[in-house]
Every structure is written in C-alpha cells, then in structure tokens.
Write a protein that holds these residues in place. Structure first.
Motif, PDB file in Angstrom:
ATOM      1  N   THR A 193       0.833  -1.200   0.000  1.00 41.81           N
ATOM      2  CA  THR A 193       0.000   0.000   0.000  1.00 41.81           C
ATOM      3  C   THR A 193       0.869   1.251   0.000  1.00 41.81           C
ATOM      4  O   THR A 193       0.572   2.229  -0.698  1.00 41.81           O
ATOM      5  N   TYR A 194       1.957   1.221   0.766  1.00 47.79           N
ATOM      6  CA  TYR A 194       2.901   2.333   0.793  1.00 47.79           C
ATOM      7  C   TYR A 194       3.524   2.555  -0.585  1.00 47.79           C
ATOM      8  O   TYR A 194       3.682   3.691  -1.047  1.00 47.79           O
ATOM      9  N   GLY A 195       3.859   1.462  -1.263  1.00 44.28           N
ATOM     10  CA  GLY A 195       4.543   1.578  -2.544  1.00 44.28           C
ATOM     11  C   GLY A 195       3.652   1.931  -3.709  1.00 44.28           C
ATOM     12  O   GLY A 195       4.092   2.597  -4.650  1.00 44.28           O
ATOM     13  N   LEU A 196       2.372   1.508  -3.654  1.00 44.13           N
ATOM     14  CA  LEU A 196       1.507   1.646  -4.823  1.00 44.13           C
ATOM     15  C   LEU A 196       0.246   2.469  -4.591  1.00 44.13           C
ATOM     16  O   LEU A 196      -0.429   2.839  -5.553  1.00 44.13           O
ATOM     17  N   GLY A 197      -0.104   2.747  -3.336  1.00 47.62           N
ATOM     18  CA  GLY A 197      -1.350   3.456  -3.087  1.00 47.62           C
ATOM     19  C   GLY A 197      -2.536   2.547  -3.375  1.00 47.62           C
ATOM     20  O   GLY A 197      -2.440   1.332  -3.323  1.00 47.62           O
ATOM     21  N   THR A 198      -3.665   3.146  -3.699  1.00 51.29           N
ATOM     22  CA  THR A 198      -4.868   2.348  -3.944  1.00 51.29           C
ATOM     23  C   THR A 198      -5.590   2.803  -5.201  1.00 51.29           C
ATOM     24  O   THR A 198      -5.613   3.995  -5.521  1.00 51.29           O
ATOM     25  N   GLU A 199      -6.162   1.839  -5.908  1.00 51.60           N
ATOM     26  CA  GLU A 199      -6.903   2.151  -7.129  1.00 51.60           C
ATOM     27  C   GLU A 199      -8.299   2.671  -6.819  1.00 51.60           C
ATOM     28  O   GLU A 199      -8.861   3.449  -7.575  1.00 51.60           O
ATOM     29  N   ASN A 200      -8.860   2.217  -5.703  1.00 50.94           N
ATOM     30  CA  ASN A 200     -10.218   2.606  -5.342  1.00 50.94           C
ATOM     31  C   ASN A 200     -10.159   3.447  -4.073  1.00 50.94           C
ATOM     32  O   ASN A 200      -9.920   2.931  -2.986  1.00 50.94           O
ATOM     33  N   GLN A 201     -10.371   4.741  -4.213  1.00 54.35           N
ATOM     34  CA  GLN A 201     -10.267   5.651  -3.075  1.00 54.35           C
ATOM     35  C   GLN A 201     -11.431   5.507  -2.094  1.00 54.35           C
ATOM     36  O   GLN A 201     -11.415   6.115  -1.023  1.00 54.35           O
ATOM     37  N   ASN A 202     -12.420   4.698  -2.456  1.00 54.85           N
ATOM     38  CA  ASN A 202     -13.589   4.519  -1.595  1.00 54.85           C
ATOM     39  C   ASN A 202     -13.538   3.230  -0.773  1.00 54.85           C
ATOM     40  O   ASN A 202     -14.480   2.938  -0.036  1.00 54.85           O
ATOM     41  N   LEU A 203     -12.465   2.474  -0.932  1.00 58.39           N
ATOM     42  CA  LEU A 203     -12.282   1.250  -0.155  1.00 58.39           C
ATOM     43  C   LEU A 203     -10.836   1.195   0.334  1.00 58.39           C
ATOM     44  O   LEU A 203      -9.945   1.769  -0.295  1.00 58.39           O
ATOM     45  N   PRO A 204     -10.586   0.500   1.438  1.00 57.66           N
ATOM     46  CA  PRO A 204      -9.207   0.376   1.907  1.00 57.66           C
ATOM     47  C   PRO A 204      -8.389  -0.447   0.922  1.00 57.66           C
ATOM     48  O   PRO A 204      -8.923  -1.278   0.184  1.00 57.66           O
ATOM     49  N   SER A 205      -7.093  -0.234   0.927  1.00 61.47           N
ATOM     50  CA  SER A 205      -6.214  -0.973   0.028  1.00 61.47           C
ATOM     51  C   SER A 205      -5.823  -2.331   0.594  1.00 61.47           C
ATOM     52  O   SER A 205      -5.463  -3.237  -0.141  1.00 61.47           O
ATOM     53  N   PHE A 206      -5.906  -2.482   1.913  1.00 59.61           N
ATOM     54  CA  PHE A 206      -5.388  -3.658   2.618  1.00 59.61           C
ATOM     55  C   PHE A 206      -6.466  -4.142   3.588  1.00 59.61           C
ATOM     56  O   PHE A 206      -6.856  -3.416   4.497  1.00 59.61           O
ATOM     57  N   VAL A 207      -6.970  -5.365   3.370  1.00 60.30           N
ATOM     58  CA  VAL A 207      -8.053  -5.918   4.186  1.00 60.30           C
ATOM     59  C   VAL A 207      -7.632  -7.280   4.741  1.00 60.30           C
ATOM     60  O   VAL A 207      -7.099  -8.121   4.011  1.00 60.30           O
ATOM     61  N   VAL A 208      -7.877  -7.490   6.022  1.00 59.64           N
ATOM     62  CA  VAL A 208      -7.606  -8.764   6.701  1.00 59.64           C
ATOM     63  C   VAL A 208      -8.924  -9.333   7.195  1.00 59.64           C
ATOM     64  O   VAL A 208      -9.742  -8.622   7.774  1.00 59.64           O
ATOM     65  N   MET A 209      -9.149 -10.619   6.952  1.00 56.46           N
ATOM     66  CA  MET A 209     -10.345 -11.304   7.446  1.00 56.46           C
ATOM     67  C   MET A 209      -9.938 -12.474   8.338  1.00 56.46           C
ATOM     68  O   MET A 209      -9.008 -13.218   8.014  1.00 56.46           O
ATOM     69  N   HIS A 210     -10.630 -12.626   9.451  1.00 56.52           N
ATOM     70  CA  HIS A 210     -10.356 -13.737  10.358  1.00 56.52           C
ATOM     71  C   HIS A 210     -11.645 -14.112  11.084  1.00 56.52           C
ATOM     72  O   HIS A 210     -12.568 -13.315  11.201  1.00 56.52           O
ATOM     73  N   GLU A 211     -11.682 -15.340  11.566  1.00 60.86           N
ATOM     74  CA  GLU A 211     -12.781 -15.762  12.428  1.00 60.86           C
ATOM     75  C   GLU A 211     -12.325 -15.748  13.882  1.00 60.86           C
ATOM     76  O   GLU A 211     -13.105 -15.456  14.778  1.00 60.86           O
ATOM     77  N   ARG A 212     -11.091 -16.081  14.103  1.00 61.35           N
ATOM     78  CA  ARG A 212     -10.429 -15.915  15.393  1.00 61.35           C
ATOM     79  C   ARG A 212      -9.087 -15.243  15.103  1.00 61.35           C
ATOM     80  O   ARG A 212      -8.403 -15.593  14.154  1.00 61.35           O
TER      81      ARG A 212
END
Length: 484
Positions: A177-196
């Motif tokens: 994200t630091y190196g490339l930024g984001t293509e969609n300014q309305n969503l985060p560039s980096f998302v983590v999903m977990h159940e625990r």
C-alpha cells in the motif's frame, strides 16, 4: 580590546558552560534531523497518502489474495509426497532433531495417513484431503523448499508476513500500500479477514513504523461484514456530516502547515475521509446477497463445514474486483478438529489425520472455488493467490500420531498472473524434513511478490531511526524459476 575582555571576563561563559549550552543546540539539530528522517524518504504527500502511485515497471498482477492456513499444515500430508515415509514408518528418522519444533518429538518416522494421487497434466501429487484443489494443480506453482527461523506460531507468522519475527515491522500488505497506493479511493487498500485472531494478531498485519494510513482494515467473520463506527449517526444528516468533516479537515490542515510533516496526522485525516466514502461502497462490496445461487453453491455457502471460509473467499473476490490491493484470510475456529485451538486450527500436535481432515474439509472447496471463479471472470490473470501456513511440521512423530512445528522445510503455492503454472520449485529431503534444494527464504518470497506487482524490493525503502528499511531487509532474490 584586551583590557575590555579582561574587565568583562565575569560576563563571559566558562569553557565548560559554553560546551554545555552549545551541546544542547547540537542535540536539537540532531533531534530535528532524526524526526525528519522518520517521516520517510520519498514518503507520499502528507495529505494524500493513499494516492495511486505508478509501479517501477509494468506489473504482472494488480491484487493479492493470501490464504493463510493458520496453525501450519504439514507439507508431507498436503503437497509434498514422500514415499520413503510410507515405506519406513516407525523407523528412526535420519538427522532428526527432537528440538526442531516447540515440543519434543520421538525421532521415529510417521507416515502420512492419507491417500495420495497424481493430478493434472503436471502430474502433481496431492493428498486426499484436497479433492477440490487437486483439480487446479495446473494453475499452481509449488515452492517445496520454504524455510524460516522461528519455530512458534506468533513469531513465525510475523517472520512470514513482515520478513522478521521482531514485532513492529511493517507487513507485506502495508508495504504494498505504501509503494503503490490504492486504485479505489472509496475502499481500503489492505483488508484482513479472520474468524479468530491468530497468534500474534495485529503484529502480523501491522503497518509497523510506516505511516498508519497503510494499516489494514480487519473484518471479523463472526460479525458478517459489519465494520465498526462506519454508519452515520441517525441524529446527523449527510450534509451535516460532510460539513463537520470539512471543518475538521481544514483545522487539521492549518495545524499541519505550521509544523513539520506529521504522518500520524495525515493518517487521521485520511481515515475520516475514507470512512466517509466507505459508507456507500463498503456495504455493497461486502453484501453477498447480490451473488447468484450457483456462485454461492460453488464456494460452499450452503455447507456448514466450510461456510465461514467460503464467505471470506467470496468476499475476497468481490474486494479485488473493486480495486482492493491486498486481501488476507486467516483460517480460524471452525477449520480445526481433534481439540485444535480456535486460533491455530491446522496445529496437528495430537493427531495429524483427524486434524488435517477437518481443516481440509473446511478450506478446500472455498479455495478451489476462488481459483475457478477468478479464472472464469478473467481476474486470475491480474490476481496473485498464495496458499500456505507459517511453517511446516515434523516428519517424525510427536507422541504416536501427531506432528510438531517445523520451520526447516514446508510448501507454499502461488497461482495467478505472472506465475508459471504446474511447476514445482525446490525440494525437501527424501523424508520431507528439511529444505535441501533451491532453498527459499521468506525474503525471496517477498521479493517475488513485489516483483509481480511491479516493484523492486531493493528500491522500496522507508527511512526509520536513521536507516533505510525494506520488506526484504538485507536479503531476498526474485524466484524467476516460477515466473511465466
């Protein structure tokens, strides 16, 4: 002149006092320099940290989906077939070290309890716990010679994702994200999903010393896509909220103009603006009701055994489809069996057969559906999918039918744009115990990941505490053998 100086000597500072006072000045200069360095050499503009930035050379992919098999799958029970284990079950394991893992192992060879078959034109051997993924081996590049230093879950997960087991280092997703930024300014560039939350939790996906604008948005599967503090208060209209944000932004910008660059302030301004834009786009991106019944069935949303991971994989496809750069899914809770702990489901200490059958059933169909769905939509050519755990497991037994942690050799596979399909790189010894051929360290894996996204791992740096840091630290080479 001499007489004047002699007469006014009492007004002059002593040599000791002069040095004391001047040293404070030197210290201030040094401190100012250090603070300026910590803002980062070549860091993005303070008030637009998420601006899209060009890659250094044409990228092979736009997005990454990392399927993190938390707890560490056994390489010799998944993708690294070793006939010698079957032949010499119960015999002493040559070169074994009872302290390789976290506990003490027996030193006796434990055969794989699963049926193995060859699949695809590549003839890749696959364990029977993956009936769905085995149909996609010709899309995959297998790295059988992964290795790292840490032999316990939290430090190994940090080493795999941050290049170092030391807490506080930025993760791969933050670096991208630091190196490339984001293509969609309305969503985060980096998302983590977990159940625990896995062992090490926030440190695994941390932004570390990078500006906090590059930290991950975490989604808890138990909350079914709900993002905290996103919805506008019912007491405030859209126009009122916009006016409030504009006033806050103006005040923060005025504050910033009178001071040295402040990355934390820029992150705060950006978080307010991103949250405002996400109020519309995020709920739509996370809403699976718009998917067809056929797609839901493909992923296994109708199957209680794998429903959670299925929902996460389908959400990941929707996110990269909308320009999210890096999505990471940590398999958790319902993946494990045989008493496995919720946050490390693949941790087969007690019984590798019951544990891995359960984990395979919980993750196999959704992961295979993700590959098929991405390919069917033309997205696999621009998406990199990575599958693996934080290390492997021992070839000798822990107890009688379990396996302990093993960082000396394990398998990770990659599929998608820029990857040479159906190849096998590196090898462990004849027992699958340690990497012996074309060994691949996590620094090499990261260098390859950055290369596929159009970044040179040696040039993507951030200055912190007087030193230029990078994801690959002082090592790393691109694994050209697996690139198309």
């Amino acid at each position: 002149m001499f007489n004047d100086l002699t007469t006014n000597a009492s007004l002059l500072p002593s040599r000791r006092r002069f040095l004391q006072q001047s040293s404070l000045g030197f210290g201030s200069v040094a401190l100012a320099t250090m603070l300026a360095e910590q803002q980062g050499r070549g860091a993005p503009a303070p008030l637009n940290p998420m601006a899209l930035r060009p890659s250094l050379f044409p990228p092979k992919v736009k997005s990454v989906i990392w399927l993190f098999m938390t707890g560490a799958p056994s390489q010799v029970d998944t993708w690294d077939y070793k006939p010698e284990l079957q032949k010499r079950n119960g015999q002493p394991l040559p070169g074994s070290d009872s302290k390789t893992g976290f506990f003490t192992t027996s030193g006796k060879i434990l055969k794989s309890p699963f049926d193995w078959k060859q699949h695809g034109e590549s003839g890749s051997w696959v364990s029977g716990i993956f009936p769905h993924l085995s149909q996609h081996v010709d899309k995959m590049a297998f790295i059988h010679s992964m290795h790292l230093k840490a032999n316990n879950h939290a430090p190994a997960s940090m080493e795999l994702m941050c290049g170092d087991s030391q807490p506080g280092r930025p993760s791969a997703g933050a670096w991208l994200t630091y190196g490339l930024g984001t293509e969609n300014q309305n969503l985060p560039s980096f998302v983590v999903m977990h159940e625990r939350r896995p062992r090490g939790d926030d440190q695994i996906w941390s932004a570390g010393f990078l500006p906090k604008s590059f930290q991950a948005l975490t989604l808890d599967a138990r909350r079914n896509g709900v993002i905290d503090n996103l919805s506008r208060s019912t007491m405030e209209s859209a126009a009122q909220q916009r006016s409030s944000l504009d006033l806050i932004k103006e005040m923060n910008q005025q504050h910033a103009q009178l001071r040295a660059p402040q990355t934390d302030l820029a992150a705060r301004i950006n978080s307010f603006e991103l949250a405002y834009r996400m109020q519309t786009d995020a709920p739509e991106a996370l809403d699976l009701t718009h998917e067809s019944d056929a797609t839901k069935k493909l992923y296994g949303l109708d199957n209680k055994t794998c429903e959670v991971f299925a929902r996460q994989c389908l959400t990941a496809r929707r996110l990269v489809e909308r320009g999210v750069r890096f999505v990471q899914i940590f398999a958790g809770k319902n993946a494990g069996g045989d008493g496995a702990v919720d946050d490390v489901p693949w941790d087969g200490h007690n019984n590798i057969e019951t544990n891995h059958r359960s984990c395979g059933a919980a993750t196999d169909q959704p992961a295979a559906a993700l590959l098929a769905d991405l390919a069917g939509r033309g997205l696999l050519d621009e998406t990199l999918v990575i599958w693996g755990g934080e290390f492997g497991r021992t070839s000798d037994s822990q107890g009688s039918v379990g396996r302990d942690h093993n960082p000396k050799g394990f398998t990770i596979w990659m599929a998608g744009g820029g990857i040479k399909a159906g190849v096998h790189h590196g090898a462990t010894d004849e027992f699958g115990y340690k990497a012996v051929e074309d060994k691949v360290h996590v620094n090499d894996l990261h260098a390859t990941l950055l290369h596929l996204l159009g970044l040179d791992h040696e040039k993507l740096t951030y200055r912190h505490n007087g030193r230029d840091y990078r994801l690959t630290d002082l090592g790393g080479r691109v694994i050209h053998e697996i690139l198309a």
